[in-house]
Write a protein that holds these residues in place. Structure first.
Motif, short mmCIF file in Angstrom:
data_model
loop_
_atom_site.label_atom_id
_atom_site.label_comp_id
_atom_site.label_asym_id
_atom_site.label_seq_id
_atom_site.Cartn_x
_atom_site.Cartn_y
_atom_site.Cartn_z
N TYR A 1 52.01 29.74 53.42
CA TYR A 1 50.85 29.83 52.61
C TYR A 1 50.99 31.53 52.19
O TYR A 1 51.40 32.43 53.00
CB TYR A 1 49.46 29.35 52.96
CG TYR A 1 48.95 30.43 54.06
CD1 TYR A 1 48.47 31.57 54.06
CD2 TYR A 1 49.17 29.79 55.45
CE1 TYR A 1 47.77 32.27 55.22
CE2 TYR A 1 48.67 30.32 56.50
CZ TYR A 1 48.20 31.39 56.41
OH TYR A 1 47.58 32.07 57.60
N ALA A 2 50.37 31.80 51.18
CA ALA A 2 50.31 33.36 50.61
C ALA A 2 49.13 33.38 49.68
O ALA A 2 48.76 32.30 49.08
CB ALA A 2 51.54 33.89 49.88
N ALA A 3 48.34 34.67 49.62
CA ALA A 3 47.48 35.02 48.50
C ALA A 3 48.17 35.74 47.37
O ALA A 3 48.96 36.69 47.66
CB ALA A 3 46.37 35.74 49.25
N VAL A 4 47.87 35.49 46.20
CA VAL A 4 48.49 36.17 45.03
C VAL A 4 47.26 36.72 44.30
O VAL A 4 46.35 35.81 43.89
CB VAL A 4 49.42 35.20 44.23
CG1 VAL A 4 49.90 36.02 42.83
CG2 VAL A 4 50.43 34.47 44.95
N ALA A 5 47.61 37.97 43.88
CA ALA A 5 46.56 38.67 43.06
C ALA A 5 47.32 39.26 41.87
O ALA A 5 48.52 39.72 42.14
CB ALA A 5 45.81 39.60 43.83
N VAL A 6 46.76 39.34 40.73
CA VAL A 6 47.36 40.08 39.55
C VAL A 6 46.62 41.12 39.12
O VAL A 6 45.26 40.84 38.67
CB VAL A 6 47.84 38.80 38.43
CG1 VAL A 6 48.44 39.43 37.22
CG2 VAL A 6 48.85 37.95 38.96
N VAL A 7 46.97 42.35 38.72
CA VAL A 7 46.37 43.34 37.85
C VAL A 7 46.92 43.20 36.54
O VAL A 7 48.17 43.75 36.42
CB VAL A 7 46.67 44.61 38.55
CG1 VAL A 7 45.75 45.85 37.72
CG2 VAL A 7 46.05 44.47 40.18
#
Length: 122
Positions: free
Chosen positions: A109-115
Motif C-alpha cells: 500500500y501507499a499514500a498519494v497526495a497531489v499539489v
C-alpha cells in the motif's frame, strides 16, 4: 527405550549396529533411511529458499495497475528516505502538478497526495 549400543558401547543408539536384536543389514537399512530423510529435508529447504529468492520488492515488479495511456513521464522520482520505522516518500512533477507517494518498506500500500499547479513544477 534403550540406553545405547550394546555392541560398541556408544551411549547413544548406534546406526552402524542397528537396534538391539537386529542384524547388521538392518542397521545399514536404518542408516540409509536416515540419509534419505536428511536428503529430503535438504532438498525441501533449498526449494523453500528458492521460492523466497523469487520474491522481489515492489519497486522492480512490472506494471500491474490500471491501463496506461501512450504518454509516458519516465522521469525519475526524487526519493526521500525516512529513518528506520518511518515511511519513505517519492515526489515528482507531472503536467504542472506535484505528486507525493509515501510508502513503508515493501508493503503493498501507499499514500498519494497531489499539489495542483505547484509553482516549482513549471
Amino acid at each position: 527405550m534403550t540406553s545405547g549400543c550394546p555392541m560398541c558401547g556408544d551411549p547413544f543408539p548406534c546406526l552402524k549396529h542397528g537396534k538391539p536384536g537386529h542384524t547388521l543389514t538392518e542397521g545399514h537399512h536404518l542408516m540409509r533411511s536416515t540419509r534419505t530423510r536428511a536428503a529430503i529435508a535438504v532438498a525441501a529447504a533449498l526449494l523453500g529458499l528458492g521460492a523466497l529468492a523469487g520474491c522481489d520488492s515492489k519497486t522492480t515488479e512490472p506494471f500491474k495497475d490500471a491501463p496506461r495511456s501512450h504518454v509516458n513521464n519516465g522521469t525519475p522520482m526524487d526519493v526521500v528516505r525516512g529513518s528506520d520505522g518511518f515511511s519513505n516518500v517519492g515526489t515528482k512533477c507531472d503536467h504542472g502538478n506535484r505528486l507525493y507517494v509515501a510508502y513503508h518498506g515493501d508493503n503493498p500500500y501507499a499514500a498519494v497526495a497531489v499539489v495542483p499547479q505547484d509553482p516549482t513544477c513549471h
